[in-house]
Design an enzyme around this catalytic site. Structure first.
Site, PDB file in Angstrom:
ATOM      1  NE  ARG A 168      56.033 -36.607   7.919  1.00 49.31           N
ATOM      2  CZ  ARG A 168      56.012 -35.278   8.052  1.00 49.31           C
ATOM      3  NH1 ARG A 168      57.113 -34.614   8.403  1.00 49.31           N
ATOM      4  NH2 ARG A 168      54.894 -34.618   7.845  1.00 49.31           N
ATOM      5  CD  GLU A 345      51.062 -28.983   7.506  1.00 49.51           C
ATOM      6  OE1 GLU A 345      51.636 -28.278   6.676  1.00 49.51           O
ATOM      7  OE2 GLU A 345      51.387 -30.182   7.730  1.00 49.51           O
ATOM      8  CE1 TYR A 438      59.854 -24.932   8.962  1.00 48.23           C
ATOM      9  CE2 TYR A 438      58.938 -26.565   7.473  1.00 48.23           C
ATOM     10  CZ  TYR A 438      58.847 -25.821   8.627  1.00 48.23           C
ATOM     11  OH  TYR A 438      57.760 -25.956   9.456  1.00 48.23           O
ATOM     12  CG  ASP A 440      62.423 -29.664   4.921  1.00 44.32           C
ATOM     13  OD1 ASP A 440      61.413 -29.597   4.196  1.00 44.32           O
ATOM     14  OD2 ASP A 440      62.558 -28.963   5.936  1.00 44.32           O
ATOM     15  CB  THR A 478      63.376 -36.955   7.191  1.00 48.83           C
ATOM     16  OG1 THR A 478      62.362 -37.603   7.970  1.00 48.83           O
ATOM     17  CG2 THR A 478      64.333 -36.206   8.103  1.00 48.83           C
ATOM     18  CD  GLU A 479      57.990 -34.503   4.718  1.00 49.42           C
ATOM     19  OE1 GLU A 479      56.980 -33.930   5.142  1.00 49.42           O
ATOM     20  OE2 GLU A 479      59.153 -34.100   4.959  1.00 49.42           O
TER      21      GLU A 479
END
Length: 760
Positions: A168, A345, A438, A440, A478-479
């Site tokens: 990302r 996903e 998570y 993030d 890491t969006e």
């Protein structure tokens, strides 16, 4: 009159006042804490004349690393013999754990004993943490002393990992080396490197050069737009200029690692006994690859389906030529026993519409697209096994069937039985639940405790079955993490809490927090832009009837707090916050802590409004507990949930997610009364994942609405003694299930609100 506040806390408040301020420093500030530690008398002083004696050749590499650690401070390597003081590296076959070691420090001799080189390396990291911080600064500011001690140590879990998504947003090879160094310091042994995703392909594949010449680059996407907007007030969100290029009149962001670069990183990590596990995400999350090679999808183009990106097509043989060629190069490059293929996903709508897939499903007796994914995973695993590798997948891959030989990473917290199903299917499991691990997710003052108190063994397993839980790791997606400084902020110090949980597996949280304060100067010296410890003692939304005063609590002495009242952000040159700041009119105070090394902590915005005391309501009869109403559905905010029909109701004696809430997404409405025992200003702190809105006495106290992680927000309300209307609305978008209610009075430790305060 001035009302003394009484504080309620929804969530877990870490009252860290006094830590490191008036206590004798712990001479053994080791993280993770050893299995057994017996203090000794005296100290050992390392000088240029101290001998480093290696009694078994298998430890030569580790001895060399100890020399590298000490030489910049001592000026030359330690001699191999002679001298009255010695550091001795011994082989001890009686130590049962490969990573186990024994360390004895006495005034004239240090003895490190291990069975395997990895155990010796872990022992050296313990010595490193006991040495002065000047060691990290590579300069002499005093003697290199070590306190006398006897340590016997070994890890509780075999898998102690950290994950980093470089797809990302991209990070330099130098930073990956720094990340490995931190993993080594805190005795992690796995580094899960997420190398490919929709937003970028980061690893050179010689057979498919367009994966990096095209797939490694993108024009700014919606995630880049978000971080660039945030960068206007926080430079850690800016996109590094070295990852921007101009092509065809457009600005592109990206980068990739050559195989030679990756080979060097792998060797660097291996020397520190860290295994790098590559992840090449498939069959979904492959937009970057499909853009470069459109034949990979069933439609011949990339795109977006109902929920996720269009995947590669498992029904065409060229897809397997591609995946097997790519995985062959990956298998040859990475010595890790594992290759992670994600398998999470996956948007399967293009598969259902594909004539090739329909033909394959008929030919193979496949009844659903979930089973079609299983077909892809099984075929890919068979290929990896032929290369001597083990398949690793996210727990999504359990749907449709998974071979027992695959290793599962559990992340979907809302699918609570997934790890149990995986274990009973024969799969080893690594725990990485989104609601705790998570990284993030934005950290707050509860994050350290949540990570530290995480239990890697899920409920429902027998002791024998629990042996299939290999351990755990934290994932950093890491969006919205575009810079290396921001990665540091998101993972540190949370990763130290995980390190101790997985190595020590004992609840020593109070001493851990004390030891952690001794690690901040070391992290400063290592150039780590960690998250500055939280300030406490205040709410965000504050009220007063006449006047009040702002008094904050600092967790460590090395923080200075600066503030503004003109709306501007506090800077290093802003005014120092006094011990007590009087407030007698509506005011907005912004404050932040600054470390001696120049790091700035989070900015706190505290709003003060004058408010009259709410009159209690007259109710003739109040039943015990709150009415909890369960609402099924996916909601973006509380207002949408309030319009939906109720599914079920139950009376509860505390605010928590009700047991009847079994769906992935839902809402809960709590209604009733709260009877407060005294007149005062009441402060509430609401932790909710996802959103929550709190009303008391028909006043909005906290607005923590929207879909987000477990963010804490706080507010106050002025109440007269008696009974007041209480309403709390909560929405869950999937995966978090976090809603907690504690209270404290006059600064006491948080505790549950008494059940007899709540009624309906």
């Amino acid at each position: 009159m001035q009302i003394k506040p009484i504080i309620f806390i929804v969530g877990l408040s870490l009252l860290m006042a006094g830590i490191g301020q008036s206590q004798t420093p712990d001479p053994y500030p080791i993280i993770p804490y050893p299995t057994s530690l017996v203090p000794g008398q005296g100290q050992f002083v390392i000088t240029q004349n101290t001998a480093l004696v290696v009694q078994d050749g298998r430890f030569q590499s580790e001895a060399g690393q100890l020399q590298q650690l000490l030489k910049p401070v001592l000026g030359k390597p330690l001699p191999a013999r002679g001298g009255n003081a010695q550091i001795v590296l011994n082989y001890d076959p009686s130590i049962t754990s490969p990573e186990g070691y024994q360390l004895t420090i006495a005034p004239q001799r240090i003895t490190l004993a291990a069975r395997e080189p990895v155990g010796m390396f872990r022992a050296i990291q313990t010595i490193r943490q006991l040495l002065p911080v000047s060691l990290e600064q590579k300069k002499t500011t005093g003697p290199l002393t070590l306190p006398a001690v006897q340590i016997r140590d070994q890890p509780a879990y075999a898998w102690r990992g950290m994950h980093l998504d470089v797809s990302r947003h991209f990070f330099s090879m130098d930073y990956l080396h720094k990340f490995v160094d931190l993993l080594a310091l805190y005795k992690f042994n796995k580094f899960h490197l997420h190398l490919t995703d929709d937003q970028g392909w980061r690893l050179e594949i010689k057979a498919y050069p367009k994966l990096t010449s095209e797939g490694a680059w993108r024009t700014f996407n919606n995630q880049d737009s978000v971080v660039l907007k945030r960068a206007t007030t926080n430079p850690d969100f800016d996109l590094p200029k070295q990852y921007l290029r101009q092509k065809d009149g457009k600005t592109q962001y990206g980068g990739f690692y050559t195989q030679n670069q990756m080979r060097e990183l792998i060797a660097y990590a291996a020397a520190r006994h860290i295994e790098i596990i590559p992840e090449i995400d498939m069959p979904g999350h492959l937009t970057a690859a499909i853009k470069a090679y459109p034949f990979l999808s069933c439609t011949g183009q990339e795109g977006w389906g109902k929920t996720f990106s269009v995947p590669i097509c498992p029904c065409n043989e060229p897809t397997y030529t591609f995946t097997e060629t790519v995985l062959s190069e990956v298998a040859a490059l990475f010595p890790s026993q594992y290759i992670h293929i994600g398998a999470d996903e996956v948007e399967k709508s293009t598969w259902a519409q594909s004539t090739a897939c329909q033909a394959l499903m008929k030919r193979e007796g496949i009844k659903s697209v979930e089973e079609l994914q299983s077909y892809f995973v099984h075929r890919t695993e068979k290929f990896l096994l032929s290369k001597g590798k083990k398949l690793m997948v996210w727990d999504d891959a359990l749907e449709g069937g998974l071979a027992p030989s695959a290793t599962v990473m559990y992340w979907r917290s809302w699918v609570t039985d997934a790890p149990v199903k995986a274990v009973r299917n024969g799969n080893p499991v690594v725990m990485t639940p989104v609601n705790t691990l998570y990284f993030d997710v934005l950290p707050d003052k509860n994050s350290l405790a949540n990570v530290y108190q995480f239990n890697p063994v899920p409920t429902g397993l027998t002791p024998a079955e629990a042996t299939s839980i290999l351990g755990a790791q934290a994932n950093t997606w890491t969006e919205y993490i575009p810079s290396e400084n921001r990665v540091d902020y998101m993972v540190m110090p949370r990763m130290t809490a995980l390190a101790e949980r997985l190595w020590t597996n004992q609840n020593q949280y109070d001493t851990y927090r004390q030891r952690l304060t001794r690690h901040y100067p070391r992290l400063d010296a290592l150039g780590v832009h960690y998250r500055v410890p939280d300030l406490s003692g205040f709410a965000e939304e504050n009220v007063f009837t006449d006047q009040t005063a702002l008094r904050i609590r600092k967790p460590t002495d090395n923080l200075v707090v600066r503030y503004t009242i003109d709306g501007s952000l506090p800077k290093a040159a802003s005014a120092l916050l006094p011990e007590s700041l009087p407030i007698s009119q509506p005011t907005t105070v912004k404050l932040a802590a600054f470390t001696n090394s120049g790091l700035q902590g989070d900015v706190y915005t505290l709003r003060y409004q004058q408010q009259s005391l709410a009159e209690p309501v007259g109710v003739s009869s109040v039943g015990a507990g709150l009415m909890s109403t369960y609402v099924k559905g996916q909601f973006k905010n509380v207002a949408a949930m309030l319009k939906a029909p109720a599914s079920d109701s139950v009376v509860v004696n505390q605010v928590k997610v009700p047991e009847m809430a079994g769906a992935g997404s839902f809402g809960v409405r709590f209604r009733g009364y709260i009877s407060v025992p005294a007149t005062g200003i009441y402060s509430f702190f609401l932790v909710a994942d996802d959103g929550g809105v709190l009303h008391i006495a028909n006043r909005t106290v906290i607005d923590n609405d929207g879909n987000h992680g477990p963010i804490e927000k706080s507010g106050q309300v002025a109440l007269k003694r008696g009974t007041h209307p209480f309403a709390l609305d909560f929405i869950e978008a999937g995966g978090g299930y976090t809603l907690k209610l504690l209270y404290s009075r006059d600064g006491s430790d948080p505790q549950p609100v008494p059940a007899d305060w709540l009624g309906h």
